[in-house]
Design a protein around this motif. Sequence first.
Motif, mmCIF file in Angstrom:
data_model
loop_
_atom_site.group_PDB
_atom_site.id
_atom_site.type_symbol
_atom_site.label_atom_id
_atom_site.label_comp_id
_atom_site.label_asym_id
_atom_site.label_seq_id
_atom_site.Cartn_x
_atom_site.Cartn_y
_atom_site.Cartn_z
ATOM 1 N N TYR A 49 17.103 10.797 5.192
ATOM 2 C CA TYR A 49 15.916 11.243 4.853
ATOM 3 C C TYR A 49 14.819 10.335 5.374
ATOM 4 N N VAL A 50 15.259 8.989 6.167
ATOM 5 C CA VAL A 50 14.261 8.491 7.084
ATOM 6 C C VAL A 50 14.295 9.246 8.345
ATOM 7 N N LYS A 51 15.184 9.666 8.705
ATOM 8 C CA LYS A 51 15.331 10.701 9.781
ATOM 9 C C LYS A 51 14.495 11.656 9.936
ATOM 10 N N GLN A 52 14.744 12.496 8.737
ATOM 11 C CA GLN A 52 13.891 13.721 8.207
ATOM 12 C C GLN A 52 12.484 13.322 8.514
ATOM 13 N N LEU A 53 12.055 12.415 7.819
ATOM 14 C CA LEU A 53 10.586 12.174 7.818
ATOM 15 C C LEU A 53 10.008 11.793 9.151
ATOM 16 N N SER A 54 10.879 11.039 10.087
ATOM 17 C CA SER A 54 10.594 10.528 11.115
ATOM 18 C C SER A 54 10.350 11.704 12.214
ATOM 19 N N SER A 55 11.263 12.743 12.168
ATOM 20 C CA SER A 55 11.008 14.097 12.864
ATOM 21 C C SER A 55 9.690 14.616 12.551
ATOM 22 N N ILE A 56 9.545 14.884 11.205
ATOM 23 C CA ILE A 56 8.075 15.487 10.686
ATOM 24 C C ILE A 56 6.798 14.818 11.299
ATOM 25 N N ALA A 57 6.984 13.481 11.608
ATOM 26 C CA ALA A 57 5.941 12.677 11.911
ATOM 27 C C ALA A 57 5.326 13.164 13.183
ATOM 28 N N ARG A 58 6.299 13.936 14.009
ATOM 29 C CA ARG A 58 5.791 14.321 15.349
ATOM 30 C C ARG A 58 4.657 15.630 15.180
ATOM 31 N N LEU A 59 4.452 16.038 14.066
ATOM 32 C CA LEU A 59 3.534 17.033 14.103
ATOM 33 C C LEU A 59 2.064 16.217 13.818
ATOM 34 N N ASP A 60 1.101 17.005 14.494
ATOM 35 C CA ASP A 60 -0.338 16.259 14.641
ATOM 36 C C ASP A 60 -0.945 16.879 13.107
ATOM 37 N N SER B 183 0.874 -1.324 0.199
ATOM 38 C CA SER B 183 0.131 0.015 -0.159
ATOM 39 C C SER B 183 0.933 1.321 0.131
ATOM 40 N N LEU B 184 2.033 1.213 0.735
ATOM 41 C CA LEU B 184 2.909 2.309 1.064
ATOM 42 C C LEU B 184 3.560 2.407 -0.458
ATOM 43 N N ALA B 185 4.046 1.255 -1.110
ATOM 44 C CA ALA B 185 4.703 1.585 -2.249
ATOM 45 C C ALA B 185 3.686 1.874 -3.406
ATOM 46 N N GLU B 186 2.474 1.511 -3.398
ATOM 47 C CA GLU B 186 1.520 1.861 -4.400
ATOM 48 C C GLU B 186 1.076 3.358 -4.198
ATOM 49 N N ASN B 187 1.024 3.929 -3.129
ATOM 50 C CA ASN B 187 0.679 5.586 -2.913
ATOM 51 C C ASN B 187 1.885 6.248 -3.307
ATOM 52 N N GLU B 188 3.120 5.714 -3.015
ATOM 53 C CA GLU B 188 4.172 6.488 -3.415
ATOM 54 C C GLU B 188 4.488 6.308 -5.005
ATOM 55 N N LYS B 189 4.173 5.597 -5.662
ATOM 56 C CA LYS B 189 4.362 5.382 -7.003
ATOM 57 C C LYS B 189 3.377 6.385 -7.791
ATOM 58 N N ARG B 190 2.239 6.522 -6.923
ATOM 59 C CA ARG B 190 1.315 7.588 -7.749
ATOM 60 C C ARG B 190 1.484 9.089 -7.114
ATOM 61 N N LYS B 191 2.685 9.043 -6.434
ATOM 62 C CA LYS B 191 2.916 10.178 -5.741
ATOM 63 C C LYS B 191 1.719 10.911 -4.836
ATOM 64 N N ASN B 192 0.899 9.898 -4.152
ATOM 65 C CA ASN B 192 -0.199 10.527 -3.463
ATOM 66 C C ASN B 192 0.081 10.761 -1.851
ATOM 67 N N LEU B 193 1.260 10.514 -1.546
ATOM 68 C CA LEU B 193 1.651 10.637 -0.222
ATOM 69 C C LEU B 193 2.404 12.334 0.027
ATOM 70 N N ASN B 194 2.411 12.953 1.070
ATOM 71 C CA ASN B 194 2.980 13.859 1.407
ATOM 72 C C ASN B 194 4.118 13.526 2.339
ATOM 73 N N PRO B 195 5.367 14.242 2.584
ATOM 74 C CA PRO B 195 6.350 13.733 3.518
ATOM 75 C C PRO B 195 5.852 13.530 4.651
ATOM 76 N N TRP B 196 4.574 14.229 5.366
ATOM 77 C CA TRP B 196 4.239 14.035 6.572
ATOM 78 C C TRP B 196 3.513 12.767 6.914
ATOM 79 N N GLU B 197 2.980 12.342 5.697
ATOM 80 C CA GLU B 197 2.108 10.969 5.639
ATOM 81 C C GLU B 197 3.269 9.776 5.440
ATOM 82 N N VAL B 198 4.358 9.961 4.758
ATOM 83 C CA VAL B 198 5.217 8.886 4.774
ATOM 84 C C VAL B 198 6.159 8.744 5.966
ATOM 85 N N GLY B 199 6.164 10.055 6.737
ATOM 86 C CA GLY B 199 6.829 10.040 8.157
ATOM 87 C C GLY B 199 6.025 9.251 9.211
ATOM 88 N N LYS B 200 4.713 9.306 9.015
ATOM 89 C CA LYS B 200 3.687 8.590 9.832
ATOM 90 C C LYS B 200 3.745 7.169 9.420
#
Length: 236
Positions: free
Chosen positions: A150-161, A107-124
Motif C-alpha cells: 500500500y505504501v508503494k501504491q501511494l508513493s506512485s500516486i504522489a507523482r501526480l501534480d 498531524s498525519l495521524a490526526e487527519n487520518e483519524k478524521r478521514k480528512n486525507l485522500n490517497p494522493w495527500e497520504v502519498g505526498k
Amino acid sequence: MSKKTEFQALDLISAYSEKKKNPSHLELNQIFPNPTQPRLIGREDTADLVPSMERLGLIEPILVRKDKGKYLIVAGERRYRAAIKLGWKEIPAIVTDANEDVCYEMSLAENEKRKNLNPWEVGKAIQYLRKEKRKTAEEVSELLGYSGRYVKQLSSIARLDQKSVMELMISGKPLSVKNLEELLKRKENRGGETISPRPGSGSGRISINLSKLNGRVRDNFLKELGLLKKKYGINE
C-alpha cells in the motif's frame, strides 16, 4: 486488507488527551499554519465548521507546538481558520513539546483519524517522510500501519501534480486509489501496468506481436516481461 484501519501513530495524540481538560487559551495572532501540513486540498474550506463553532464553541482544542516565539499548528488548522472568520481573538489550544518530526506524524495521524486525507495527500506525506526525513519504506510502513504494497501504491500516486488531482475531483470522480492510478497511467502515457488489480482482470489476455522487434530488443522485452510476471504472480 492493504492497510490497517488506524495509524499506529495515534498513540502520539492520545498521550495528550488529559491536557484537553484544561487547554491553554492562545491569541490567534500568535498562531500560524504549518507549511508542511499533510492536508493539501480543502484546508481553507470551513463552511461546515463556522456554523457549529458559532453555536457550540470549540469542542476540541487545536494542537500546536512552539517555534521561535510563535505557535505552529499540529492539528486543527480548519478550526483555527473558522475561528478567524468568526472574529475570535483567542482559541483553546494544547501546546505540545514534541519535536518537529513527531508533530508531523501526529498531524498525519490526526487527519487520518478524521478521514480528512485522500490517497494522493497520504502519498505526498509518504514522499515527504522518505525524501525530507530520510525514513525507509519499512519505517514508513510501521509508522502508518500500512502494508509495504500500500505504501508503494501511494508513493506512485504522489507523482501526480495537484492540478491534475483537482481536475479529477472537479470531474466528479472520487479520489480513490484506482482512479488516481488510472490518471497517473494516462499522464505518463503508460498503457499496461497498474498496481491495483481490476475486477475480472485475472481472465483478461493481451496479445503482443514481437515479430517486428530485433533479437536484442525482443530478448530485453521478454526479460522485463518475465520479471513483471514473477512480481505479480502471473503463471501463464
